[in-house]
Motif scaffolding. Structure first.
Motif, PDB file in Angstrom:
ATOM      1  N   UNK A 195       0.816  -1.220   0.000  1.00  0.00           N
ATOM      2  CA  UNK A 195       0.000   0.000   0.000  1.00  0.00           C
ATOM      3  C   UNK A 195       0.849   1.269   0.000  1.00  0.00           C
ATOM      4  N   UNK A 196       1.947   1.266   0.758  1.00  0.00           N
ATOM      5  CA  UNK A 196       2.774   2.467   0.878  1.00  0.00           C
ATOM      6  C   UNK A 196       4.098   2.361   0.123  1.00  0.00           C
TER       7      UNK A 196
ATOM      8  N   UNK B 124      13.571   3.440  11.215  1.00  0.00           N
ATOM      9  CA  UNK B 124      12.731   4.266  12.091  1.00  0.00           C
ATOM     10  C   UNK B 124      11.747   5.082  11.263  1.00  0.00           C
ATOM     11  N   UNK B 125      12.171   5.556  10.087  1.00  0.00           N
ATOM     12  CA  UNK B 125      11.253   6.330   9.239  1.00  0.00           C
ATOM     13  C   UNK B 125      10.053   5.490   8.817  1.00  0.00           C
ATOM     14  N   UNK B 126      10.294   4.241   8.434  1.00  0.00           N
ATOM     15  CA  UNK B 126       9.182   3.370   8.036  1.00  0.00           C
ATOM     16  C   UNK B 126       8.279   3.092   9.234  1.00  0.00           C
ATOM     17  N   UNK B 127       8.875   2.821  10.399  1.00  0.00           N
ATOM     18  CA  UNK B 127       8.082   2.553  11.605  1.00  0.00           C
ATOM     19  C   UNK B 127       7.226   3.765  11.965  1.00  0.00           C
ATOM     20  N   UNK B 128       7.783   4.981  11.845  1.00  0.00           N
ATOM     21  CA  UNK B 128       7.023   6.203  12.128  1.00  0.00           C
ATOM     22  C   UNK B 128       5.836   6.316  11.188  1.00  0.00           C
ATOM     23  N   UNK B 129       6.089   6.066   9.896  1.00  0.00           N
ATOM     24  CA  UNK B 129       5.021   6.193   8.901  1.00  0.00           C
ATOM     25  C   UNK B 129       3.917   5.175   9.152  1.00  0.00           C
TER      26      UNK B 129
ATOM     27  N   UNK C  47      -0.073   5.928  10.016  1.00  0.00           N
ATOM     28  CA  UNK C  47      -1.207   5.538   9.170  1.00  0.00           C
ATOM     29  C   UNK C  47      -2.193   4.622   9.889  1.00  0.00           C
ATOM     30  N   UNK C  48      -1.807   4.080  11.049  1.00  0.00           N
ATOM     31  CA  UNK C  48      -2.762   3.259  11.799  1.00  0.00           C
ATOM     32  C   UNK C  48      -3.876   4.112  12.395  1.00  0.00           C
ATOM     33  N   UNK C  49      -3.642   5.417  12.508  1.00  0.00           N
ATOM     34  CA  UNK C  49      -4.647   6.382  12.968  1.00  0.00           C
ATOM     35  C   UNK C  49      -5.278   6.004  14.318  1.00  0.00           C
ATOM     36  N   UNK C  50      -4.429   5.618  15.248  1.00  0.00           N
ATOM     37  CA  UNK C  50      -4.912   5.317  16.596  1.00  0.00           C
ATOM     38  C   UNK C  50      -4.089   6.139  17.579  1.00  0.00           C
TER      39      UNK C  50
ATOM     40  N   UNK D 107      10.272   9.919  17.174  1.00  0.00           N
ATOM     41  CA  UNK D 107      10.755  11.282  16.905  1.00  0.00           C
ATOM     42  C   UNK D 107      11.640  11.750  18.058  1.00  0.00           C
ATOM     43  N   UNK D 108      11.206  11.494  19.294  1.00  0.00           N
ATOM     44  CA  UNK D 108      12.002  11.884  20.465  1.00  0.00           C
ATOM     45  C   UNK D 108      13.348  11.155  20.500  1.00  0.00           C
ATOM     46  N   UNK D 109      13.347   9.860  20.152  1.00  0.00           N
ATOM     47  CA  UNK D 109      14.592   9.090  20.139  1.00  0.00           C
ATOM     48  C   UNK D 109      15.579   9.657  19.109  1.00  0.00           C
ATOM     49  N   UNK D 110      15.049  10.079  17.943  1.00  0.00           N
ATOM     50  CA  UNK D 110      15.923  10.680  16.923  1.00  0.00           C
ATOM     51  C   UNK D 110      16.523  11.978  17.439  1.00  0.00           C
ATOM     52  N   UNK D 111      15.712  12.790  18.135  1.00  0.00           N
ATOM     53  CA  UNK D 111      16.211  14.066  18.676  1.00  0.00           C
ATOM     54  C   UNK D 111      17.330  13.817  19.690  1.00  0.00           C
ATOM     55  N   UNK D 112      17.121  12.824  20.546  1.00  0.00           N
ATOM     56  CA  UNK D 112      18.136  12.496  21.565  1.00  0.00           C
ATOM     57  C   UNK D 112      19.429  12.053  20.887  1.00  0.00           C
ATOM     58  N   UNK D 113      19.291  11.226  19.838  1.00  0.00           N
ATOM     59  CA  UNK D 113      20.475  10.745  19.109  1.00  0.00           C
ATOM     60  C   UNK D 113      21.223  11.910  18.480  1.00  0.00           C
ATOM     61  N   UNK D 114      20.480  12.881  17.939  1.00  0.00           N
ATOM     62  CA  UNK D 114      21.113  14.037  17.308  1.00  0.00           C
ATOM     63  C   UNK D 114      21.811  14.920  18.333  1.00  0.00           C
TER      64      UNK D 114
END
Length: 199
Positions: free
Chosen positions: A40-41, A75-80, A84-87, A98-105
């Motif tokens: 689908x994606x 991580x990008x695929x997992x975020x997407x 899209x699960x919309x829950x 997103x927070x984990x990426x910020x911490x890594x940066x």
């Protein structure tokens, strides 16, 4: 959400697809859900996710039949997928990534030394990406190298460097696009056609 397992392989952070499926509380079976999301994606194997064949244990022993494929997502695929699960759970998982990426940066203290490549300065590519909040797990990481090989240099140890001038041009392009998206549009007013009457 803080106990989702993030593993690292070859410098790429990955999520176990089955664990994500379980955390998202998806009603359909994993064997139906995962291929449907990939199709689908239009996720690509080797870029967005990686497959690994494993044998299912039986009575504590590994057996040569009943193989099972494990999938590991960037991580990008997992975020997407979480989005899209919309829950509410999906939203929380996406925000966690997103927070984990910020911490890594933020954990990068300083840029390693640059190289002099035939008179041109080259910067460590991964560190430069992280420093400027680019993703290192998206397909863009390799796509830039393939599209513009003349601006990249690989050391004997396999570490990539990016031409400093090219890197600065990329930043200007991104900043220009971000500025462009901030420009407020014109108000949409219905324009009337005025007809002049001949005297």
């Amino acid at each position: 959400m803080n106990d989702i397992t993030i593993i690292e392989q070859n410098g790429i952070q990955l999520i176990d697809a089955r664990e994500l499926h379980r955390r998202l509380r998806v009603q359909s079976k994993f064997t139906n859900w995962f291929p449907r999301r990939v199709e689908e994606y239009r996720f690509d194997e080797g870029k967005d996710y990686f497959a690994e064949n494993q044998l299912l244990p039986k009575n504590g022993q590994k057996v040569s039949h009943r193989p099972r494929t494990e999938y590991f997502l960037t991580i990008d695929m997992a975020k997407e997928i979480a989005m899209v699960e919309r829950t509410e759970v999906g939203k929380k998982i996406r925000n966690y990534f997103i927070e984990m990426e910020k911490i890594a940066q933020q954990s990068i203290i300083k840029m390693p030394p640059s190289l002099n490549v035939y008179g041109k300065e080259a910067l460590p590519y991964i560190e430069w990406l992280l420093l400027h909040q680019y993703s290192v797990t998206s397909g863009q990481y390799h796509r830039r190298i393939k599209k513009h090989p003349e601006h990249f240099y690989r050391t004997a140890e396999g570490k990539w460097y990016i031409n400093r001038e090219f890197a600065e041009a990329l930043l200007q392009l991104r900043n220009g696009y971000q500025q462009l998206t901030k420009v407020q549009g014109l108000p949409q007013v219905v324009q009337l056609e005025l007809k002049l009457f001949e005297a």
